[in-house]
Design a protein around this motif. Sequence first.
Motif, PDB file in Angstrom:
ATOM      1  N   THR A 311      15.581  37.952  26.175  1.00  0.00           N
ATOM      2  CA  THR A 311      14.996  36.628  26.144  1.00  0.00           C
ATOM      3  C   THR A 311      13.441  36.905  25.745  1.00  0.00           C
ATOM      4  O   THR A 311      12.775  35.908  25.889  1.00  0.00           O
ATOM      5  CB  THR A 311      15.111  35.824  27.373  1.00  0.00           C
ATOM      6  N   SER A 312      13.094  38.059  25.330  1.00  0.00           N
ATOM      7  CA  SER A 312      11.799  38.283  25.148  1.00  0.00           C
ATOM      8  C   SER A 312      11.368  37.654  23.758  1.00  0.00           C
ATOM      9  O   SER A 312      10.208  37.508  23.442  1.00  0.00           O
ATOM     10  CB  SER A 312      11.445  39.949  24.934  1.00  0.00           C
ATOM     11  N   LYS A 313      12.263  37.521  22.757  1.00  0.00           N
ATOM     12  CA  LYS A 313      11.919  36.628  21.664  1.00  0.00           C
ATOM     13  C   LYS A 313      13.321  36.131  21.147  1.00  0.00           C
ATOM     14  O   LYS A 313      14.113  36.373  21.451  1.00  0.00           O
ATOM     15  CB  LYS A 313      11.390  37.643  20.565  1.00  0.00           C
ATOM     16  N   PRO A 314      13.088  34.869  20.264  1.00  0.00           N
ATOM     17  CA  PRO A 314      14.234  33.970  19.975  1.00  0.00           C
ATOM     18  C   PRO A 314      15.117  34.616  18.897  1.00  0.00           C
ATOM     19  O   PRO A 314      14.494  35.592  17.926  1.00  0.00           O
ATOM     20  CB  PRO A 314      13.404  32.750  19.709  1.00  0.00           C
ATOM     21  N   ARG A 315      16.154  34.251  18.563  1.00  0.00           N
ATOM     22  CA  ARG A 315      17.010  34.904  17.754  1.00  0.00           C
ATOM     23  C   ARG A 315      16.607  34.296  16.369  1.00  0.00           C
ATOM     24  O   ARG A 315      16.652  34.942  15.368  1.00  0.00           O
ATOM     25  CB  ARG A 315      18.598  34.313  17.857  1.00  0.00           C
ATOM     26  N   ILE A 316      16.366  32.878  16.294  1.00  0.00           N
ATOM     27  CA  ILE A 316      15.732  32.597  14.734  1.00  0.00           C
ATOM     28  C   ILE A 316      14.361  32.802  15.009  1.00  0.00           C
ATOM     29  O   ILE A 316      13.666  32.167  16.009  1.00  0.00           O
ATOM     30  CB  ILE A 316      16.134  30.987  14.716  1.00  0.00           C
ATOM     31  N   PRO A 317      13.589  33.535  14.266  1.00  0.00           N
ATOM     32  CA  PRO A 317      12.220  33.938  14.195  1.00  0.00           C
ATOM     33  C   PRO A 317      11.531  32.658  14.259  1.00  0.00           C
ATOM     34  O   PRO A 317      11.662  31.705  13.383  1.00  0.00           O
ATOM     35  CB  PRO A 317      12.017  34.728  13.163  1.00  0.00           C
ATOM     36  N   LEU A 318      10.489  32.587  15.099  1.00  0.00           N
ATOM     37  CA  LEU A 318       9.549  31.343  15.158  1.00  0.00           C
ATOM     38  C   LEU A 318       8.814  31.190  13.836  1.00  0.00           C
ATOM     39  O   LEU A 318       8.694  30.163  13.426  1.00  0.00           O
ATOM     40  CB  LEU A 318       8.626  31.494  16.368  1.00  0.00           C
ATOM     41  N   ARG A 319       8.313  32.156  13.287  1.00  0.00           N
ATOM     42  CA  ARG A 319       7.653  32.054  11.991  1.00  0.00           C
ATOM     43  C   ARG A 319       8.353  31.261  10.975  1.00  0.00           C
ATOM     44  O   ARG A 319       7.703  30.630  10.182  1.00  0.00           O
ATOM     45  CB  ARG A 319       6.859  33.210  11.724  1.00  0.00           C
ATOM     46  N   TYR A 320       9.863  31.492  10.977  1.00  0.00           N
ATOM     47  CA  TYR A 320      10.730  31.007  10.028  1.00  0.00           C
ATOM     48  C   TYR A 320      10.617  29.281  10.216  1.00  0.00           C
ATOM     49  O   TYR A 320      10.537  28.538   9.277  1.00  0.00           O
ATOM     50  CB  TYR A 320      12.063  31.735  10.051  1.00  0.00           C
ATOM     51  N   LEU A 321      10.890  29.187  11.607  1.00  0.00           N
ATOM     52  CA  LEU A 321      11.004  27.663  11.854  1.00  0.00           C
ATOM     53  C   LEU A 321       9.650  26.956  11.613  1.00  0.00           C
ATOM     54  O   LEU A 321       9.556  25.780  11.390  1.00  0.00           O
ATOM     55  CB  LEU A 321      11.469  27.516  13.320  1.00  0.00           C
ATOM     56  N   VAL A 322       8.364  27.739  11.840  1.00  0.00           N
ATOM     57  CA  VAL A 322       7.032  27.115  11.662  1.00  0.00           C
ATOM     58  C   VAL A 322       6.995  26.928  10.185  1.00  0.00           C
ATOM     59  O   VAL A 322       6.398  25.748   9.779  1.00  0.00           O
ATOM     60  CB  VAL A 322       5.960  28.016  12.022  1.00  0.00           C
ATOM     61  N   ASP A 323       7.563  27.855   9.344  1.00  0.00           N
ATOM     62  CA  ASP A 323       7.432  27.418   7.751  1.00  0.00           C
ATOM     63  C   ASP A 323       7.990  26.321   7.581  1.00  0.00           C
ATOM     64  O   ASP A 323       7.800  25.374   6.646  1.00  0.00           O
ATOM     65  CB  ASP A 323       7.788  28.617   7.173  1.00  0.00           C
ATOM     66  N   LEU A 324       9.420  26.214   7.987  1.00  0.00           N
ATOM     67  CA  LEU A 324       9.858  24.853   7.841  1.00  0.00           C
ATOM     68  C   LEU A 324       9.496  23.471   8.337  1.00  0.00           C
ATOM     69  O   LEU A 324       9.549  22.585   7.786  1.00  0.00           O
ATOM     70  CB  LEU A 324      11.540  24.963   8.442  1.00  0.00           C
ATOM     71  N   PHE A 325       9.128  23.554   9.601  1.00  0.00           N
ATOM     72  CA  PHE A 325       8.852  22.328  10.375  1.00  0.00           C
ATOM     73  C   PHE A 325       7.277  22.093  11.082  1.00  0.00           C
ATOM     74  O   PHE A 325       7.034  21.161  11.393  1.00  0.00           O
ATOM     75  CB  PHE A 325       9.779  22.232  11.583  1.00  0.00           C
ATOM     76  N   GLY A 326       6.471  23.148  10.710  1.00  0.00           N
ATOM     77  CA  GLY A 326       5.051  23.135  11.112  1.00  0.00           C
ATOM     78  C   GLY A 326       5.053  23.853  12.455  1.00  0.00           C
ATOM     79  O   GLY A 326       5.841  24.102  13.080  1.00  0.00           O
ATOM     80  N   PRO A 327       3.798  23.862  12.825  1.00  0.00           N
ATOM     81  CA  PRO A 327       3.366  24.555  14.250  1.00  0.00           C
ATOM     82  C   PRO A 327       4.020  23.664  15.462  1.00  0.00           C
ATOM     83  O   PRO A 327       4.132  24.260  16.367  1.00  0.00           O
ATOM     84  CB  PRO A 327       1.861  24.704  14.018  1.00  0.00           C
TER      85      PRO A 327
END
Length: 377
Positions: A311-327
């Motif tokens: 659980t130390s980091k998410p399966r879907i990289p956060l930076r990928y989702l930030v690029d899609l949907f913003g911070p």
Amino acid sequence: MAVLEPTQEDKQRQEELSKEFLAIKDELRRTKRQLAMVMDLNKCIGCQLCSMACKNTWTKKEGREYMWWNTVNTMPGKGTPKDFEKSGGGYKVLFEGRVREPIRGKLPTRKEFGDLWTFNHDEILNTKWGQVTLSAKNSDGTTPEWSMNWDEDQGAVGINYPNSFFFYLPRICNHCTYPPCIDACPRHAIYKREEDGIVLIDQDRCKGYRFCLEACPYKKIYFNFEKLTSQKCIFCYPRIEKGVANACVRQCTGRVRFVDYLDNEQGPIYQLVKKWKVALPLFPKFGTEPNVYYVPPLAPPRLDDTGKIDTSKPRIPLRYLVDLFGPEVEQSLKLLQQEMQRTRDGEKSELMEILIAKRWEKMFGPFNKDPMNSMYT
């Protein structure tokens, strides 16, 4: 040949024309209310029923055969048209949003959208079994190299097992608050409906210049090669006017889509976008303020090298989702997980009640009439 310098009168007239042009565009953007849609990506199973509902309703003929006003792409992927997110357009937002500088993007080709394919059915039926296999051709006889759903199930590319991931991303025209297609059209053919903010293209005024295709950063405008006009999703406004939800909304088997006015405080859109702030626009960096929002995808936890949960980091990289949907996506995901935990602990969660949508018709706001009773009477 000598170039004449503009006179003071020329400059003054140019300035007046520029102000007049901007005033017209402001008028074409003016609305009293705004319709919006929320799509919960955690419930989309990529069945394409929404795409087929839209296709059967709006784009079966008259040069629209290759168009898919509603698409569902597999992510991560290149989408439709191919690499649309890298094709430019939208605005460069300046001075804290007070100034929007239009950006000219690429004009996507018909093949990048994915052409209307034809198949060799007759050849197969008239030859001995096994001699000919099914094959597809573009309208010009070439072999297809892309299509509306080419990315299907390729989401694990570059991600090592067992921590691969993918999710589905349904897309329609975003009916933006600041539609760059309106600014780009020299014919003033594109406008927002004053009563609900739906963006439409006046087919009588459009002359097929296709600047709108370049300007739209989401590339959700198509060119009709028979009518020689630009065409796109109309948010099913003939149904909306009858109190019936959009075809893609009603046909969604996963109860993914909500529709309502953005300012209806009792409706699901306001609750998800304004109150809980879990629904976010796609690519807010384009500066168009889309009115289609997404509840971002959660995913199972990662596994470490020993196969145990990490659980130390998410399966879907956060930076990928930030690029899609913003911070804001990080806070959205935290809130979703927090409310899910509340329900696991036996508590009630207002947010989860909305998203689970046990009462289907509540997803449609005031557009909850049965089309069988409303469209043809």
